[in-house]
Scaffold this motif. Structure first.
Motif, PDB file in Angstrom:
ATOM      1  N   ALA A  23       0.811  -1.211   0.128  1.00 15.74           N
ATOM      2  CA  ALA A  23      -0.006  -0.032   0.176  1.00 15.74           C
ATOM      3  C   ALA A  23       0.961   1.160  -0.072  1.00 15.74           C
ATOM      4  N   CYS A  24       1.954   1.185   0.822  1.00 14.82           N
ATOM      5  CA  CYS A  24       2.849   2.406   1.148  1.00 14.82           C
ATOM      6  C   CYS A  24       3.442   2.796  -0.546  1.00 14.82           C
ATOM      7  N   ARG A  25       3.524   1.687  -1.696  1.00  8.17           N
ATOM      8  CA  ARG A  25       3.864   1.979  -2.933  1.00  8.17           C
ATOM      9  C   ARG A  25       2.895   2.585  -3.859  1.00  8.17           C
ATOM     10  N   ARG A  26       1.541   2.753  -3.282  1.00  6.61           N
ATOM     11  CA  ARG A  26       0.508   3.012  -4.263  1.00  6.61           C
ATOM     12  C   ARG A  26      -0.235   4.133  -3.532  1.00  6.61           C
ATOM     13  N   PHE A  27      -0.470   4.449  -2.309  1.00  7.02           N
ATOM     14  CA  PHE A  27      -1.114   5.562  -1.651  1.00  7.02           C
ATOM     15  C   PHE A  27      -0.187   6.663  -1.171  1.00  7.02           C
ATOM     16  N   SER A  28      -0.684   7.649  -0.919  1.00 11.64           N
ATOM     17  CA  SER A  28       0.300   8.803  -0.388  1.00 11.64           C
ATOM     18  C   SER A  28       0.508   8.658   1.226  1.00 11.64           C
ATOM     19  N   VAL A  29      -0.441   8.319   1.753  1.00 12.37           N
ATOM     20  CA  VAL A  29      -0.262   7.946   3.256  1.00 12.37           C
ATOM     21  C   VAL A  29      -0.875   6.683   3.739  1.00 12.37           C
ATOM     22  N   VAL A  30       0.017   5.846   4.229  1.00  8.50           N
ATOM     23  CA  VAL A  30      -0.681   4.610   4.934  1.00  8.50           C
ATOM     24  C   VAL A  30      -0.033   4.559   6.588  1.00  8.50           C
ATOM     25  N   LEU A  31      -1.314   4.145   7.321  1.00  3.18           N
ATOM     26  CA  LEU A  31      -1.080   4.185   8.669  1.00  3.18           C
ATOM     27  C   LEU A  31      -1.605   2.774   9.034  1.00  3.18           C
ATOM     28  N   GLY A  32      -0.837   2.044  10.108  1.00  9.03           N
ATOM     29  CA  GLY A  32      -1.179   0.855  10.790  1.00  9.03           C
ATOM     30  C   GLY A  32      -0.859   0.865  11.963  1.00  9.03           C
ATOM     31  N   PRO A  33      -1.007  -0.255  12.938  1.00  9.00           N
ATOM     32  CA  PRO A  33      -0.870  -0.361  14.291  1.00  9.00           C
ATOM     33  C   PRO A  33       0.511   0.270  14.689  1.00  9.00           C
ATOM     34  N   ASP A  34       1.460   0.347  13.820  1.00 16.13           N
ATOM     35  CA  ASP A  34       2.771   0.779  14.164  1.00 16.13           C
ATOM     36  C   ASP A  34       2.919   2.380  14.280  1.00 16.13           C
ATOM     37  N   ALA A  35       1.687   3.051  13.796  1.00 14.79           N
ATOM     38  CA  ALA A  35       1.738   4.540  13.861  1.00 14.79           C
ATOM     39  C   ALA A  35       1.511   4.834  14.905  1.00 14.79           C
ATOM     40  N   ASN A  36       0.206   4.541  15.487  1.00  8.46           N
ATOM     41  CA  ASN A  36      -0.240   4.810  16.776  1.00  8.46           C
ATOM     42  C   ASN A  36      -1.350   3.969  17.300  1.00  8.46           C
TER      43      ASN A  36
ATOM     44  N   LEU B 201      -4.359   4.476  17.726  1.00 13.09           N
ATOM     45  CA  LEU B 201      -5.651   4.743  17.093  1.00 13.09           C
ATOM     46  C   LEU B 201      -5.669   3.995  15.881  1.00 13.09           C
ATOM     47  N   HIS B 202      -4.744   3.466  15.442  1.00 10.52           N
ATOM     48  CA  HIS B 202      -4.755   2.649  14.168  1.00 10.52           C
ATOM     49  C   HIS B 202      -4.424   1.153  14.257  1.00 10.52           C
ATOM     50  N   ARG B 203      -4.747   0.633  15.594  1.00 14.09           N
ATOM     51  CA  ARG B 203      -4.343  -0.568  16.073  1.00 14.09           C
ATOM     52  C   ARG B 203      -5.197  -1.744  15.410  1.00 14.09           C
ATOM     53  N   ASP B 204      -6.375  -1.169  14.934  1.00 11.28           N
ATOM     54  CA  ASP B 204      -7.325  -2.312  14.489  1.00 11.28           C
ATOM     55  C   ASP B 204      -7.500  -2.132  12.932  1.00 11.28           C
ATOM     56  N   HIS B 205      -6.850  -1.110  12.315  1.00 15.83           N
ATOM     57  CA  HIS B 205      -7.121  -1.010  10.730  1.00 15.83           C
ATOM     58  C   HIS B 205      -5.897  -0.386  10.129  1.00 15.83           C
ATOM     59  N   LEU B 206      -6.048  -0.459   8.649  1.00 16.66           N
ATOM     60  CA  LEU B 206      -4.731   0.061   7.853  1.00 16.66           C
ATOM     61  C   LEU B 206      -5.545   1.187   7.100  1.00 16.66           C
ATOM     62  N   HIS B 207      -4.899   2.635   7.435  1.00 17.20           N
ATOM     63  CA  HIS B 207      -5.686   3.655   6.872  1.00 17.20           C
ATOM     64  C   HIS B 207      -4.608   4.235   5.623  1.00 17.20           C
ATOM     65  N   PHE B 208      -5.731   4.025   4.337  1.00 17.52           N
ATOM     66  CA  PHE B 208      -4.876   4.855   3.206  1.00 17.52           C
ATOM     67  C   PHE B 208      -5.705   5.875   2.711  1.00 17.52           C
ATOM     68  N   ASP B 209      -4.658   6.990   2.385  1.00 18.69           N
ATOM     69  CA  ASP B 209      -5.458   8.149   1.690  1.00 18.69           C
ATOM     70  C   ASP B 209      -4.427   8.773   0.561  1.00 18.69           C
ATOM     71  N   MET B 210      -5.250   9.661  -0.233  1.00 23.22           N
ATOM     72  CA  MET B 210      -4.433  10.225  -1.224  1.00 23.22           C
ATOM     73  C   MET B 210      -4.345  11.738  -1.141  1.00 23.22           C
ATOM     74  N   GLY B 211      -3.896  11.952   0.022  1.00 20.33           N
ATOM     75  CA  GLY B 211      -3.821  13.349   0.520  1.00 20.33           C
ATOM     76  C   GLY B 211      -2.370  14.024   0.047  1.00 20.33           C
ATOM     77  N   ARG B 212      -1.955  15.064   0.520  1.00 20.82           N
ATOM     78  CA  ARG B 212      -0.808  15.569   0.027  1.00 20.82           C
ATOM     79  C   ARG B 212       0.264  14.800   1.144  1.00 20.82           C
ATOM     80  N   GLY B 213       1.564  15.182   0.440  1.00 21.27           N
ATOM     81  CA  GLY B 213       2.666  14.597   1.246  1.00 21.27           C
ATOM     82  C   GLY B 213       2.710  13.041   1.002  1.00 21.27           C
ATOM     83  N   SER B 214       3.769  12.571   1.655  1.00 22.21           N
ATOM     84  CA  SER B 214       4.084  11.248   1.680  1.00 22.21           C
ATOM     85  C   SER B 214       4.382  10.664   3.099  1.00 22.21           C
ATOM     86  N   TYR B 215       3.641   9.531   3.466  1.00 17.29           N
ATOM     87  CA  TYR B 215       3.993   9.180   4.781  1.00 17.29           C
ATOM     88  C   TYR B 215       3.646   7.598   4.989  1.00 17.29           C
TER      89      TYR B 215
END
Length: 239
Positions: A208-221, A223-237
């Protein structure tokens, strides 16, 4: 350097000494070559541009939208273009689609900005089944999501900027159901006891990190312990 590797007390014929020196020289050249990195010949990972900004008139660039529709068609997706909507609090659904059929049934998918939808289809087609086959010896037959559009601030915390969910530009994935009947969840398996399940989830996260702008999972915080967040906002993370 070659002389130091020889016994100083032993005399060798000139021809033998020459062969020994040649061996040391060859070994030195090999070691030096090993220190020089070889260019990665793999094609660069495809990362689409962020979803284009909405114009002052409240519409997305029609050329960008037509291109996105064409890209969705090439991915084999069936979709419905949705009417533009502007809600209160800065929230909107501009240039969005409803994914009807993408090859894997996915729950709770609402309005998605077109480029987000196209990247999501690419992720399911190109990465998801490959990872499931490699790590779980099965296929994914259903994806479970927490949805797409939600008019709220980032992390649901008052005072934060508007979440990408507020512009239909994000999707949250919580679980995968396999053909074997097994259900893999981000909450239970990201740090669960099954190494293969852990590796599967990390593989799809990395893809997912190779396809979306921002990807967050349980290692992020937490609040994301139960899902993977994908978005196409500005920036890359990617975390």
């Amino acid at each position: 350097m070659a002389g130091r590797g020889m016994d100083a007390g032993r005399r060798q014929p000139a021809e033998g000494a020459g062969r020994q020196a040649s061996r040391w020289a060859g070994a030195l050249l090999f070691l030096l070559a090993a220190c020089v990195p070889v260019a990665d010949r793999r094609p660069p990972a495809r990362r689409a541009a962020p979803s284009p900004p909405v114009s002052a008139g409240g519409a997305e660039d029609p050329r960008a939208l037509r291109q996105c529709y064409a890209d969705l068609g090439r991915q084999g997706a069936s979709y419905q273009a949705l009417p533009d909507r502007v809600m209160g609090g800065g929230c909107s659904a501009i240039g969005t689609v409803k994914l009807v059929r993408i090859g894997i049934p996915t729950t709770n998918l609402g309005a998605m900005r077109c480029r987000l939808a196209e990247r999501f289809v690419a992720w399911t087609n190109e990465a998801l089944q490959t990872a499931a086959s490699a790590w779980l010896d099965s296929r994914v037959v259903k994806i479970e999501s927490f949805g797409t559009y939600a008019c709220r601030p980032v992390n649901n915390q008052a005072g934060n900027r508007l979440s990408e969910h507020g512009t239909s530009n994000a999707v949250d994935i919580s679980a995968f159901v396999l053909a074997s009947g097994r259900r893999i969840t981000v909450l239970g398996d990201w740090n669960g006891p099954d190494e293969n399940a852990r590796n599967f989830l990390r593989a799809v996260h990395k893809a997912a990190c190779r396809r979306f702008s921002v990807v967050l999972g349980p290692d992020a915080n937490a609040l994301h312990r139960d899902h993977l967040h994908f978005d196409m906002g500005r920036g890359s993370y990617c975390r």
